[in-house]
Enzyme design. Structure first.
Site, PDB file in Angstrom:
ATOM      1  N   PRO A 102     -11.381  -4.937   4.701  1.00 10.38           N
ATOM      2  CA  PRO A 102     -10.249  -3.750   6.081  1.00 10.38           C
ATOM      3  C   PRO A 102     -10.389  -2.600   5.951  1.00 10.38           C
ATOM      4  O   PRO A 102      -9.754  -2.252   4.918  1.00 10.38           O
ATOM      5  CB  PRO A 102      -9.199  -4.358   6.431  1.00 10.38           C
ATOM      6  CG  PRO A 102      -9.069  -5.498   6.194  1.00 10.38           C
ATOM      7  CD  PRO A 102      -9.348  -5.256   4.178  1.00 10.38           C
ATOM      8  N   TYR A 159       1.188  -1.280  -0.031  1.00 15.78           N
ATOM      9  CA  TYR A 159       0.494   0.172   0.242  1.00 15.78           C
ATOM     10  C   TYR A 159       1.134   1.236  -0.312  1.00 15.78           C
ATOM     11  O   TYR A 159       1.543   1.251   1.539  1.00 15.78           O
ATOM     12  CB  TYR A 159      -0.809  -0.107   0.967  1.00 15.78           C
ATOM     13  CG  TYR A 159      -1.511   0.779   1.386  1.00 15.78           C
ATOM     14  CD1 TYR A 159      -2.997   1.285   0.645  1.00 15.78           C
ATOM     15  CD2 TYR A 159      -1.549   1.823   2.315  1.00 15.78           C
ATOM     16  CE1 TYR A 159      -4.156   2.052   0.279  1.00 15.78           C
ATOM     17  CE2 TYR A 159      -2.679   3.006   2.131  1.00 15.78           C
ATOM     18  CZ  TYR A 159      -3.481   3.294   1.150  1.00 15.78           C
ATOM     19  OH  TYR A 159      -4.335   4.514   1.515  1.00 15.78           O
ATOM     20  N   TYR A 205      -6.007  -0.093  -5.178  1.00 17.29           N
ATOM     21  CA  TYR A 205      -7.641   0.350  -5.328  1.00 17.29           C
ATOM     22  C   TYR A 205      -7.932  -0.373  -6.569  1.00 17.29           C
ATOM     23  O   TYR A 205      -8.220  -1.336  -6.792  1.00 17.29           O
ATOM     24  CB  TYR A 205      -7.054   2.265  -6.306  1.00 17.29           C
ATOM     25  CG  TYR A 205      -9.061   2.086  -5.964  1.00 17.29           C
ATOM     26  CD1 TYR A 205     -10.134   1.904  -5.261  1.00 17.29           C
ATOM     27  CD2 TYR A 205      -9.977   1.722  -7.727  1.00 17.29           C
ATOM     28  CE1 TYR A 205     -11.418   1.505  -5.034  1.00 17.29           C
ATOM     29  CE2 TYR A 205     -11.100   1.805  -7.949  1.00 17.29           C
ATOM     30  CZ  TYR A 205     -11.552   1.477  -6.468  1.00 17.29           C
ATOM     31  OH  TYR A 205     -13.715   1.376  -6.652  1.00 17.29           O
ATOM     32  N   LYS A 247      -7.305  -4.144  -5.764  1.00 14.36           N
ATOM     33  CA  LYS A 247      -8.030  -4.726  -4.834  1.00 14.36           C
ATOM     34  C   LYS A 247      -9.142  -4.842  -4.857  1.00 14.36           C
ATOM     35  O   LYS A 247      -9.759  -5.809  -4.411  1.00 14.36           O
ATOM     36  CB  LYS A 247      -8.405  -3.560  -3.216  1.00 14.36           C
ATOM     37  CG  LYS A 247      -6.562  -3.777  -2.545  1.00 14.36           C
ATOM     38  CD  LYS A 247      -6.416  -5.228  -2.159  1.00 14.36           C
ATOM     39  CE  LYS A 247      -4.831  -5.180  -1.037  1.00 14.36           C
ATOM     40  NZ  LYS A 247      -5.308  -6.276  -0.807  1.00 14.36           N
TER      41      LYS A 247
END
Length: 158
Positions: free
Chosen positions: A99, A5, A70, A73
């Site tokens: 999460p 991330y 993004y 995911k």
């Protein structure tokens, strides 16, 4: 649950940066499922719990600089749904966690942490135990498949 991330401006992103995000955040999910499914089939079923992200589940990329993260995911969510459909007849249930603010980054300041906590309707960071409880609920279920569950203290509501 492997993930990276890191913020990176789209203009500065190279093909290698893109591929690294896809490989770590999405391809790894596919490879683990591919390796686990034959074992689950032999034992008559099982559970796969993938890890996505609360923003990808919300369907809005809300923060600049995270294009590759993004997209990867969001791909985890799509893969979860496709595998759930593909594997249901084998009693392999496939779901995902999305999460939100669970643990603060080690390099974030107290003010940054407090700012995030103020944006969460429950008013605090979640903590890793909240993820564990949600995963256990999915493992225990014999009927939930193809779902992505946000564990974000309501952060997606703001």
């Amino acid at each position: 649950m492997a993930s990276i991330y890191t913020s990176q401006n789209f203009e500065a992103m190279t093909e290698q940066d893109w591929q690294r995000n896809i490989d770590i955040n999405l391809r790894s999910v596919f490879l683990v499922a591919k390796a686990a499914v034959p074992h689950m089939r032999r034992q008559g079923g099982g559970r796969i719990v993938n890890f996505a992200d609360w923003l990808a589940k919300s369907g809005r990329p809300n923060y600049q600089g995270f294009v590759a993260h993004y997209v990867a995911k969001a791909g985890v969510i799509a893969l979860t749904e496709a595998l759930a459909l593909e594997l249901a007849q084998d009693q392999i249930l496939v779901n995902a966690m999305a999460p939100g603010p669970i643990l603060a980054a080690s390099d974030s300041s107290a003010e940054e942490n407090n700012e995030v906590a103020r944006a969460i309707p429950v008013g605090r960071w979640g903590g890793e135990l909240e993820i564990a409880k949600a995963v256990l609920a999915l493992i225990d279920s014999e009927f939930i498949t193809g779902e992505t569950i946000r564990v974000d203290g309501g952060r997606h509501l703001r």
